[in-house]
Write a protein that holds these residues in place. Structure first.
Motif, PDB file in Angstrom:
ATOM      1  N   ARG A 304      38.060  44.890  36.021  1.00 51.23           N
ATOM      2  CA  ARG A 304      38.475  46.463  36.152  1.00 51.23           C
ATOM      3  C   ARG A 304      38.959  46.701  34.676  1.00 51.23           C
ATOM      4  NH1 ARG A 304      42.550  46.259  40.089  1.00 51.23           N
ATOM      5  NH2 ARG A 304      43.376  45.945  39.005  1.00 51.23           N
ATOM      6  N   LEU A 305      38.568  47.521  34.004  1.00 52.22           N
ATOM      7  CA  LEU A 305      39.089  47.944  32.599  1.00 52.22           C
ATOM      8  C   LEU A 305      40.316  48.779  32.598  1.00 52.22           C
ATOM      9  CD1 LEU A 305      35.490  48.545  30.924  1.00 52.22           C
ATOM     10  CD2 LEU A 305      36.915  46.429  31.251  1.00 52.22           C
ATOM     11  N   LEU A 311      43.781  44.342  28.100  1.00 48.82           N
ATOM     12  CA  LEU A 311      42.742  44.911  27.060  1.00 48.82           C
ATOM     13  C   LEU A 311      43.086  45.324  25.821  1.00 48.82           C
ATOM     14  CD1 LEU A 311      40.099  45.858  29.831  1.00 48.82           C
ATOM     15  CD2 LEU A 311      40.221  43.817  28.685  1.00 48.82           C
ATOM     16  N   ASP A 312      44.432  45.849  25.920  1.00 48.39           N
ATOM     17  CA  ASP A 312      44.975  46.361  24.600  1.00 48.39           C
ATOM     18  C   ASP A 312      45.088  45.225  23.662  1.00 48.39           C
ATOM     19  OD1 ASP A 312      46.887  45.142  26.319  1.00 48.39           O
ATOM     20  OD2 ASP A 312      48.662  46.304  25.641  1.00 48.39           O
ATOM     21  N   LYS A 337      39.406  54.757  27.851  1.00 44.80           N
ATOM     22  CA  LYS A 337      39.775  54.431  26.547  1.00 44.80           C
ATOM     23  C   LYS A 337      39.161  52.888  26.182  1.00 44.80           C
ATOM     24  CE  LYS A 337      44.414  52.755  27.416  1.00 44.80           C
ATOM     25  NZ  LYS A 337      45.720  52.820  27.009  1.00 44.80           N
ATOM     26  N   TYR A 338      39.165  52.135  27.495  1.00 43.31           N
ATOM     27  CA  TYR A 338      38.693  50.819  27.279  1.00 43.31           C
ATOM     28  C   TYR A 338      37.254  50.751  27.503  1.00 43.31           C
ATOM     29  CZ  TYR A 338      43.557  49.304  27.574  1.00 43.31           C
ATOM     30  OH  TYR A 338      44.791  48.884  27.460  1.00 43.31           O
ATOM     31  N   GLU A 339      36.384  51.740  28.213  1.00 47.24           N
ATOM     32  CA  GLU A 339      35.098  51.628  28.206  1.00 47.24           C
ATOM     33  C   GLU A 339      34.647  52.168  27.117  1.00 47.24           C
ATOM     34  OE1 GLU A 339      34.043  54.554  31.480  1.00 47.24           O
ATOM     35  OE2 GLU A 339      34.680  53.247  33.298  1.00 47.24           O
ATOM     36  N   ASN A 340      35.236  53.019  26.379  1.00 51.95           N
ATOM     37  CA  ASN A 340      34.756  53.467  25.084  1.00 51.95           C
ATOM     38  C   ASN A 340      34.800  52.531  23.830  1.00 51.95           C
ATOM     39  OD1 ASN A 340      33.883  55.863  26.043  1.00 51.95           O
ATOM     40  ND2 ASN A 340      35.723  57.143  25.806  1.00 51.95           N
ATOM     41  N   MET A 341      36.012  51.745  24.069  1.00 52.03           N
ATOM     42  CA  MET A 341      36.280  50.816  22.976  1.00 52.03           C
ATOM     43  C   MET A 341      35.166  49.912  23.310  1.00 52.03           C
ATOM     44  SD  MET A 341      39.234  47.962  23.553  1.00 52.03           S
ATOM     45  CE  MET A 341      38.609  46.497  24.311  1.00 52.03           C
ATOM     46  N   PHE A 342      34.756  49.263  24.395  1.00 48.89           N
ATOM     47  CA  PHE A 342      33.768  48.390  24.226  1.00 48.89           C
ATOM     48  C   PHE A 342      32.371  48.888  23.799  1.00 48.89           C
ATOM     49  CE2 PHE A 342      36.696  45.920  27.378  1.00 48.89           C
ATOM     50  CZ  PHE A 342      36.665  44.943  26.456  1.00 48.89           C
TER      51      PHE A 342
END
Length: 478
Positions: A304-305, A311-312, A337-342
């Motif tokens: 889960r992101l 994940l930070d 924010k994590y979905e878009n980061m990856f």
């Protein structure tokens, strides 16, 4: 024969949102059937697959008071994998599009479920010696058992065990509303019982009234007695630490088996992985459009992101992680924010980073089989299952030393040639990066040692059988 009843809000294969479902669905199969009769009761959600619903048999129905309401309770039953499952039927509560809908509605729904699970026992003719409750959704079971049902002889000697899968989720609302909704007496809503920080708290009620409390790893059982991990209940956990223990979850060794897994292209085992495992890697590289190269160090992350998963830290040093000699494969959904980061890093490093922002069971199996290393830098992790799957598939875990990760991954020691993975202690991005680089160094420069790490990891047994033996000891003691 000892009778045990698991009360849970989810269980595989009927309904699953997280690791709780694996415990409630897979653990009961692993008990010694000559000594323990373990049965499971869950809600009959509308979204349970039809082919399973068609196998359920009607057992009985009755009406039950909940607060000011009088509600229908239907009980259905079926056998699955040698285990008896019961289902509490009520269209009013369980006809939604998902198991958890949030807010006051969930609190009422699971209050109903908890009371129904106890009320139905005389009707179905099952008298448990121990009722084993899971997470806040069933926190009211020990409360009802010791305060509402205690005038009925049938319930007098039943013991309650409460398992905390994640202390972050507690089920809280204002006491007046909960009192009216559940019909529980007002004397329960005090700081020494169900009230915490002016709120009624389901999980706290379960912890206070359970005869024994377990959580899903030994380290997490220690951590939740400290303020950082205690989520406001650390004082209560310290007060009850004489009947608190951690038992690590297992995984289903039939489902997660690189020798027979139907979802991976090439099968291998602890002996043949040196010759076969890289073929799964090349197949996945091709499928994801990465550079096909068996010698590239490939890191996987299935999660889960969310912030909990560390994940930070990954965000902070992702550019350094994605060096020329690394490939990085991510699978999961969560915070935007994590979905878009990856997605961004997949765009920035084509051929090196693959961002799979969805969930696919099949793709997860392929990632466990294909990758060289698996990253889990969690802020906290009550148990964690991904590292157990990685070990099973000969994929070396790189983890932060917290909760179940600390208990299941032994850090590599190059001087003694011991360990099953790599770990770092502090929640620090550069410490994580150094650990990844150290793992990468061993992978590229000392293949023999790398293979020995895999040998030791694949030899470990984290099947449900190991967990079941510990639970059996606890049940006997109670």
């Amino acid at each position: 024969m000892k009778n045990i009843l698991f009360v849970s809000s989810e269980a595989v294969p009927f309904i699953k949102t997280g690791g709780l479902a694996d415990v409630a669905g897979s653990l009961p199969k692993a008990f010694n059937k000559d000594e323990f009769d373990v049965r499971v009761i869950i809600p009959k959600y509308r979204i349970i697959p039809d082919y399973l619903k068609q196998q359920m048999q009607y057992r009985t129905h009755f009406y039950m008071d909940l607060g000011w309401q009088n509600q229908y309770v239907g009980i259905l039953e079926m056998q699955y994998d040698g285990v008896t499952f019961y289902f509490v039927d009520n269209e009013h509560y369980f006809s939604g599009d998902q198991a958890y809908e949030g807010g006051l509605w969930d609190l009422e729904k699971f209050a109903f479920f908890s009371k129904a699970a106890l009320s139905c026992l005389p009707a179905i003719g099952f008298h448990p010696d121990i009722i084993h409750c899971h997470d806040w959704q069933t926190g009211l079971v020990p409360v009802f058992l010791k305060n509402v049902f205690n005038d009925n002889e049938f319930y007098w000697n039943i013991k309650a065990v409460m398992t905390i899968h994640n202390l972050k989720f507690q089920g809280t609302w204002d006491p007046k509303t909960i009192m009216g909704m559940t019909g529980l007496p007002s004397y329960l809503f005090t700081p020494d019982k169900m009230e915490a920080y002016k709120d009624a708290n389901y999980l706290k009620g379960g912890i206070v009234y359970a005869d024994y409390i377990t959580t899903v790893s030994e380290t997490y059982a220690q951590e939740i007695q400290m303020p950082f991990y205690g989520e406001g209940l650390d004082g209560l956990m310290r007060a009850r630490n004489n009947c608190l223990m951690g038992i690590v979850n297992g995984i289903d060794y039939d489902e997660w088996n690189p020798e027979t897994d139907p979802m991976i292209p090439v099968h291998y085992n602890a002996i043949t992985f040196r010759k076969e495992k890289y073929k799964d890697k090349c197949a996945l590289q091709e499928e994801l459009g990465l550079e096909v190269n068996a010698d590239k160090f490939m890191i996987g992350l299935v999660s889960r992101l969310t912030d909990q998963k560390g994940l930070d830290l990954v965000d902070y040093v992702m550019d350094q992680i994605c060096a020329d000699d690394v490939q990085f494969v991510v699978l999961g959904t969560g915070n935007a924010k994590y979905e878009n980061m990856f997605r961004y890093f997949a765009w920035k490093y084509p051929g090196r980073v693959s961002a799979n922002i969805f969930y696919s069971n099949e793709r997860s199996h392929k990632i466990y089989a294909a990758c060289d290393a698996f990253l889990m830098p969690s802020l906290f992790e009550p148990c964690g299952l991904s590292q157990l799957m990685s070990l099973r598939y000969g994929t070396v875990p790189i983890v932060r030393e917290t909760g179940g990760l600390k208990d299941t991954v032994e850090p590599y020691n190059e001087y003694e040639s011991t360990g099953t993975g790599f770990s770092f202690a502090n929640y620090n991005a550069h410490e994580m990066l150094n650990t990844i680089n150290y793992a990468k160094h061993v992978f590229y420069n000392n293949k023999r040692e790398w293979h020995k790490i895999i040998d030791r990891g694949m030899a470990r047994d984290f099947s449900w059988n190991t967990s079941a033996r510990r639970y059996e000891d606890l049940y006997r003691m109670l």
